[in-house]
Design a protein around this motif. Structure first.
Motif, PDB file in Angstrom:
ATOM      1  N   ALA A  25       0.829  -1.211   0.000  1.00  0.00           N
ATOM      2  CA  ALA A  25       0.000   0.000   0.000  1.00  0.00           C
ATOM      3  C   ALA A  25       0.865   1.263   0.000  1.00  0.00           C
ATOM      4  CB  ALA A  25      -0.939  -0.003   1.206  1.00  0.00           C
ATOM      5  N   ALA A  26       1.949   1.230   0.784  1.00  0.00           N
ATOM      6  CA  ALA A  26       2.843   2.386   0.808  1.00  0.00           C
ATOM      7  C   ALA A  26       3.481   2.617  -0.554  1.00  0.00           C
ATOM      8  CB  ALA A  26       3.917   2.195   1.881  1.00  0.00           C
ATOM      9  N   GLY A  27       3.863   1.506  -1.227  1.00  0.00           N
ATOM     10  CA  GLY A  27       4.435   1.647  -2.560  1.00  0.00           C
ATOM     11  C   GLY A  27       3.437   2.195  -3.563  1.00  0.00           C
ATOM     12  N   VAL A  28       2.186   1.683  -3.496  1.00  0.00           N
ATOM     13  CA  VAL A  28       1.148   2.199  -4.405  1.00  0.00           C
ATOM     14  C   VAL A  28       0.907   3.674  -4.159  1.00  0.00           C
ATOM     15  CG1 VAL A  28      -1.299   2.040  -4.971  1.00  0.00           C
ATOM     16  CG2 VAL A  28       0.049  -0.045  -4.716  1.00  0.00           C
ATOM     17  N   ARG A  29       0.820   4.060  -2.894  1.00  0.00           N
ATOM     18  CA  ARG A  29       0.565   5.470  -2.577  1.00  0.00           C
ATOM     19  C   ARG A  29       1.710   6.354  -3.043  1.00  0.00           C
ATOM     20  NH1 ARG A  29       1.046   9.821   0.535  1.00  0.00           N
ATOM     21  NH2 ARG A  29      -0.844  10.809   1.406  1.00  0.00           N
ATOM     22  N   LEU A  30       2.940   5.888  -2.835  1.00  0.00           N
ATOM     23  CA  LEU A  30       4.095   6.679  -3.252  1.00  0.00           C
ATOM     24  C   LEU A  30       4.110   6.878  -4.762  1.00  0.00           C
ATOM     25  CD1 LEU A  30       6.775   8.056  -2.529  1.00  0.00           C
ATOM     26  CD2 LEU A  30       7.895   5.831  -2.717  1.00  0.00           C
ATOM     27  N   LEU A  31       3.882   5.804  -5.517  1.00  0.00           N
ATOM     28  CA  LEU A  31       3.877   5.913  -6.975  1.00  0.00           C
ATOM     29  C   LEU A  31       2.722   6.795  -7.451  1.00  0.00           C
ATOM     30  CD1 LEU A  31       4.721   2.233  -7.999  1.00  0.00           C
ATOM     31  CD2 LEU A  31       6.235   4.226  -8.061  1.00  0.00           C
ATOM     32  N   PHE A  32       1.555   6.617  -6.822  1.00  0.00           N
ATOM     33  CA  PHE A  32       0.399   7.427  -7.218  1.00  0.00           C
ATOM     34  C   PHE A  32       0.631   8.895  -6.907  1.00  0.00           C
ATOM     35  CE2 PHE A  32      -3.972   9.028  -6.805  1.00  0.00           C
ATOM     36  CZ  PHE A  32      -4.495   8.580  -8.013  1.00  0.00           C
ATOM     37  N   ALA A  33       1.212   9.189  -5.744  1.00  0.00           N
ATOM     38  CA  ALA A  33       1.496  10.578  -5.373  1.00  0.00           C
ATOM     39  C   ALA A  33       2.509  11.199  -6.328  1.00  0.00           C
ATOM     40  CB  ALA A  33       1.999  10.647  -3.934  1.00  0.00           C
ATOM     41  N   ARG A  34       3.523  10.426  -6.696  1.00  0.00           N
ATOM     42  CA  ARG A  34       4.514  10.949  -7.651  1.00  0.00           C
ATOM     43  C   ARG A  34       3.877  11.198  -9.009  1.00  0.00           C
ATOM     44  NH1 ARG A  34      10.225   7.670  -6.728  1.00  0.00           N
ATOM     45  NH2 ARG A  34      10.683   8.524  -4.643  1.00  0.00           N
ATOM     46  N   SER A  35       2.983  10.278  -9.406  1.00  0.00           N
ATOM     47  CA  SER A  35       2.309  10.453 -10.694  1.00  0.00           C
ATOM     48  C   SER A  35       1.444  11.714 -10.699  1.00  0.00           C
ATOM     49  CB  SER A  35       1.451   9.232 -11.000  1.00  0.00           C
ATOM     50  OG  SER A  35       0.739   9.396 -12.208  1.00  0.00           O
ATOM     51  N   ASP A 154      -5.886   6.836   0.584  1.00  0.00           N
ATOM     52  CA  ASP A 154      -5.520   6.266   1.884  1.00  0.00           C
ATOM     53  C   ASP A 154      -6.692   5.512   2.503  1.00  0.00           C
ATOM     54  OD1 ASP A 154      -2.995   7.312   1.636  1.00  0.00           O
ATOM     55  OD2 ASP A 154      -3.426   9.119   2.800  1.00  0.00           O
ATOM     56  N   LEU A 155      -7.890   6.097   2.407  1.00  0.00           N
ATOM     57  CA  LEU A 155      -9.067   5.429   2.959  1.00  0.00           C
ATOM     58  C   LEU A 155      -9.339   4.110   2.238  1.00  0.00           C
ATOM     59  CD1 LEU A 155     -11.482   8.472   3.478  1.00  0.00           C
ATOM     60  CD2 LEU A 155     -10.265   7.175   5.239  1.00  0.00           C
ATOM     61  N   ILE A 156      -9.203   4.136   0.916  1.00  0.00           N
ATOM     62  CA  ILE A 156      -9.440   2.913   0.139  1.00  0.00           C
ATOM     63  C   ILE A 156      -8.414   1.846   0.484  1.00  0.00           C
ATOM     64  CG2 ILE A 156      -9.438   1.946  -2.190  1.00  0.00           C
ATOM     65  CD1 ILE A 156     -10.552   4.633  -3.170  1.00  0.00           C
ATOM     66  N   LEU A 157      -7.146   2.251   0.540  1.00  0.00           N
ATOM     67  CA  LEU A 157      -6.103   1.275   0.851  1.00  0.00           C
ATOM     68  C   LEU A 157      -6.247   0.754   2.279  1.00  0.00           C
ATOM     69  CD1 LEU A 157      -2.983   2.990  -0.785  1.00  0.00           C
ATOM     70  CD2 LEU A 157      -4.218   0.985  -1.613  1.00  0.00           C
ATOM     71  N   GLY A 158      -6.533   1.665   3.238  1.00  0.00           N
ATOM     72  CA  GLY A 158      -6.706   1.231   4.621  1.00  0.00           C
ATOM     73  C   GLY A 158      -7.878   0.280   4.778  1.00  0.00           C
ATOM     74  N   SER A 159      -9.001   0.614   4.140  1.00  0.00           N
ATOM     75  CA  SER A 159     -10.173  -0.257   4.208  1.00  0.00           C
ATOM     76  C   SER A 159      -9.887  -1.610   3.565  1.00  0.00           C
ATOM     77  CB  SER A 159     -11.368   0.406   3.525  1.00  0.00           C
ATOM     78  OG  SER A 159     -11.666   1.660   4.121  1.00  0.00           O
ATOM     79  N   SER A 160      -9.174  -1.580   2.450  1.00  0.00           N
ATOM     80  CA  SER A 160      -8.837  -2.834   1.773  1.00  0.00           C
ATOM     81  C   SER A 160      -7.947  -3.713   2.648  1.00  0.00           C
ATOM     82  CB  SER A 160      -8.134  -2.540   0.442  1.00  0.00           C
ATOM     83  OG  SER A 160      -8.955  -1.750  -0.410  1.00  0.00           O
TER      84      SER A 160
END
Length: 419
Positions: A25-35, A154-160
């Motif tokens: 999740a941290a990796g997805v968030r980091l890549l998405f934030a950079r994008s 973050d909410l989606i990833l946390g809930s998942s």
């Protein structure tokens, strides 16, 4: 025992799985934030380059003829600020005003305002005549939408992660139960074999002891060397009998006893044991002390409880040298009986404390001067304590002594019948 192992396996599995999910999740968030940041940088750069085409150098001064609609910039939470070659602001457009000096960094700049975060890029204004830089444009935009998008992510990833852990927990319980089932069955067969073998060994050992004892009644008819051999046979048979009895008791005590049937006077048990072991303590010049107080009761099996504390007292006497002290104390703390058996023996090293309740385990340094035990006494004590809803712990220091503490649930005698 196996229930604890199953829970430990489940917790280990969930811990590893949670770590993997969090890292993913941290990796997805980091890549998405950079994008998102890169897309915003590209839009701001394109906006700045478009605005630069509306500037020209006239009579040594930068002249701006902007065709941009200011209201559109305000709607998008964007702002334009024009600078001359001296990095002096000459025009501002939009509702994002920055009271900051111009920075000519090629990388996007992020900073915090009072209400929101802002990202800005600086685009040089190139003259169409000679291709030289005639000024700069700083394009800025609020990161409010980006932050909202990341919050939703973050909410989606946390809930998942939570949902995945819930389903994994249920499936993990089933899988660990299935994985442990063959081990539990093998262990039950091993316990049954131990009990059966111990039971079957009692008769031949008794025969060996009886015949050797009969032979020793007439030592005058045997050579001295034969007498010594028969004495060795009797001694070995006694040790084997003691070992088989301990194995049989351990196998039987691992079956949960019915603690609802009888109330047991723990104070009386301890008093009888202290009277029983007082001659041994006196012979070894050990001060055997007690502090038990008023009568205290619990539900359980009197025979097993007697064996539990007999093992602890015998253990303390054997490991304490002459001139030492063994003290037995019993107290009622809230709804639990706390019994401590403390000695001034050799003590046990910290790395061995977790091993003292293992079957057949002995520490060479602290147990070398007692060779008569089977190595099952503390294992039996722990099993009996657990079967009575309690626990047993050890604190020890090498050269100072050891203290075994038993914690058992108490009961009021008025609510139950006494033995």
């Amino acid at each position: 025992m196996f229930a604890q192992i199953r829970w430990r396996l489940l917790l280990s599995y969930l811990t590893v799985f949670t770590s993997i999910l969090v890292i993913f999740a941290a990796g997805v968030r980091l890549l998405f934030a950079r994008s998102l940041t890169q897309q915003l940088t590209d839009r701001l750069t394109a906006l700045g380059q478009g605005a630069a085409t509306n500037a020209e150098f006239d009579n040594g001064r930068l002249k701006v003829e902007s065709d941009f609609i200011v209201q559109q910039l305000i709607h998008k939470n964007q702002g334009l600020e024009w600078f001359n070659l001296n990095q002096k602001s000459i025009l501002k457009q939009g509702n994002i005003g920055l009271n900051l000096p111009l920075s000519l960094s090629k990388s996007p700049i992020q900073f915090s305002n009072k209400n929101f975060n802002i990202q800005a890029v600086v685009v040089p204004i190139i003259s169409n005549d000679n291709g030289k830089i005639i000024g700069y444009i700083r394009v800025s935009q609020s990161l409010e939408e980006v932050d909202e998008t990341l919050t939703k992510l973050d909410l989606i990833l946390g809930s998942s992660i939570i949902i995945a852990l819930i389903f994994s927990g249920f499936s993990g319980v089933i899988l660990t139960r299935q994985a442990m089932q063959p081990i539990e069955e093998s262990f039950q067969r091993l316990k049954q074999f131990t009990a059966d073998a111990s039971h079957e060994l009692r008769s031949p050992l008794m025969a060996i002891k009886s015949n050797a004892a009969v032979a020793l009644k007439y030592p005058e008819k045997m050579r001295k060397s034969d007498v010594e051999k028969f004495q060795a046979i009797v001694s070995a048979a006694n040790q084997m009998t003691h070992l088989t009895e301990d194995l049989l008791l351990l196998a039987r005590s691992e079956k949960k006893c019915d603690r609802r049937e009888n109330s047991v006077n723990l104070t009386a048990i301890l008093s009888n044991l202290l009277s029983l072991y007082q001659p041994e303590a006196t012979a070894k010049e050990i001060d055997l002390k007690s502090e038990t107080g008023e009568d205290m009761y619990l539900l359980g099996n009197a025979g097993q409880l007697t064996r539990l504390f007999a093992n602890l007292i015998e253990n303390a006497l054997h490991y304490t040298l002459s001139g030492g002290t063994v003290e037995v104390t019993a107290n009622l703390v809230r709804s639990y009986l706390i019994v401590s058996v403390q000695d001034t023996g050799a003590g046990i090293a910290p790395e061995h404390i977790k091993l003292v309740f293992e079957r057949f385990w002995r520490a060479d340094e602290s147990r070398s001067y007692w060779k008569g035990g089977s190595g099952l006494g503390l294992a039996i004590a722990k099993t009996i304590a657990q079967n009575h809803g309690g626990s047993i712990t050890l604190t020890s220091q090498v050269g100072v002594g050891s203290c075994f503490t038993v914690r058992l649930p108490s009961v009021k005698i008025s609510d139950n019948s006494q033995d």
